[in-house]
Scaffold this motif. Structure first.
Motif, mmCIF file in Angstrom:
data_model
loop_
_atom_site.group_PDB
_atom_site.id
_atom_site.type_symbol
_atom_site.label_atom_id
_atom_site.label_comp_id
_atom_site.label_asym_id
_atom_site.label_seq_id
_atom_site.Cartn_x
_atom_site.Cartn_y
_atom_site.Cartn_z
ATOM 1 N N ILE A 173 -71.386 8.766 -66.472
ATOM 2 C CA ILE A 173 -70.172 8.312 -66.874
ATOM 3 C C ILE A 173 -69.592 8.995 -68.170
ATOM 4 C CG2 ILE A 173 -68.635 6.387 -67.418
ATOM 5 C CD1 ILE A 173 -70.478 4.797 -65.407
ATOM 6 N N GLY A 174 -68.643 9.481 -68.291
ATOM 7 C CA GLY A 174 -67.877 10.327 -69.508
ATOM 8 C C GLY A 174 -68.201 11.471 -69.418
ATOM 9 N N ASP A 175 -69.056 12.022 -68.774
ATOM 10 C CA ASP A 175 -69.503 13.678 -68.698
ATOM 11 C C ASP A 175 -68.000 14.319 -68.143
ATOM 12 O OD1 ASP A 175 -71.843 13.289 -69.608
ATOM 13 O OD2 ASP A 175 -72.865 13.586 -67.450
ATOM 14 N N THR A 176 -67.753 15.320 -68.391
ATOM 15 C CA THR A 176 -66.594 16.264 -68.146
ATOM 16 C C THR A 176 -66.874 17.141 -66.694
ATOM 17 O OG1 THR A 176 -65.957 16.064 -70.399
ATOM 18 C CG2 THR A 176 -64.839 17.748 -68.969
ATOM 19 N N GLY B 249 -76.546 19.902 -70.702
ATOM 20 C CA GLY B 249 -75.862 21.276 -70.460
ATOM 21 C C GLY B 249 -75.022 21.444 -69.105
ATOM 22 N N PRO B 250 -74.527 22.285 -68.524
ATOM 23 C CA PRO B 250 -73.602 22.427 -67.404
ATOM 24 C C PRO B 250 -74.327 22.693 -66.299
ATOM 25 C CG PRO B 250 -73.643 24.582 -68.621
ATOM 26 C CD PRO B 250 -74.506 23.535 -69.587
ATOM 27 N N LEU C 96 -80.020 15.288 -62.731
ATOM 28 C CA LEU C 96 -79.263 16.198 -63.477
ATOM 29 C C LEU C 96 -78.958 15.738 -64.744
ATOM 30 C CD1 LEU C 96 -77.256 18.438 -60.877
ATOM 31 C CD2 LEU C 96 -79.449 18.919 -61.856
ATOM 32 N N GLY C 97 -78.863 14.135 -64.730
ATOM 33 C CA GLY C 97 -78.353 13.581 -66.035
ATOM 34 C C GLY C 97 -76.988 13.115 -65.939
ATOM 35 N N THR D 265 -67.923 22.292 -62.163
ATOM 36 C CA THR D 265 -69.084 22.436 -63.360
ATOM 37 C C THR D 265 -68.918 20.956 -64.139
ATOM 38 O OG1 THR D 265 -68.638 24.746 -63.880
ATOM 39 C CG2 THR D 265 -69.623 23.254 -65.547
ATOM 40 N N VAL D 266 -69.974 20.332 -63.885
ATOM 41 C CA VAL D 266 -70.165 18.944 -64.713
ATOM 42 C C VAL D 266 -71.040 19.409 -66.001
ATOM 43 C CG1 VAL D 266 -70.979 16.530 -64.778
ATOM 44 C CG2 VAL D 266 -70.322 17.866 -62.458
#
Length: 126
Positions: free
Chosen positions: A116-119, A10-11, A112-113, A4-5
């Motif tokens: 960098i920095g996303d979890t 959103g996820p 999906l957007g 899951t990103v």
């Protein structure tokens, strides 16, 4: 395995294969032309042997363009190599020490957007 990103919008989930061993990580997605839209491969831990380090990937024998997402130990995205050219032998580097790498179809991260920095989190598929 389900990855899951978590993005600003959103996820987004991917059902991926896992490359855990050195042999699996060396082969990666070579020779693959049938990667599902929300599929891919997770290299965890990266590298398979030894401590985390800067990652370097290439596309030798890989016929499909890929987005290569480099993931820090804390689960945040360190960098994204977008639409990496098929069959290229030019190294693509993470730019810093990472502990996991996610490969998905080329162009999906931008679509999906994913930034960098996303979890990024993962868990076995149910």
């Amino acid at each position: 395995m389900i990855v899951t990103v978590q993005t600003a919008s959103g996820p987004h989930q991917f059902k991926v294969e896992v490359a855990r061993t050195q042999a699996q990580q060396s082969r990666g997605l070579m020779f693959r032309t049938d990667i599902p839209a929300d599929g891919g491969m997770l290299f965890v831990p990266y590298p398979a042997e030894g401590p985390p380090r800067e990652a370097s990937f290439w596309m030798k024998n890989t016929p499909s363009p890929l987005d290569i997402i480099f993931i820090r130990k804390n689960g945040t995205i360190a960098s994204i190599a977008a639409n990496v050219e098929p069959f290229s032998e030019t190294p693509v580097k993470s730019g810093e020490v990472v502990s996991a790498v996610l490969e998905i179809n080329g162009g999906r991260a931008a679509e999906l957007g994913i930034r960098i920095g996303d979890t990024v989190r993962w868990a076995p598929a149910r």
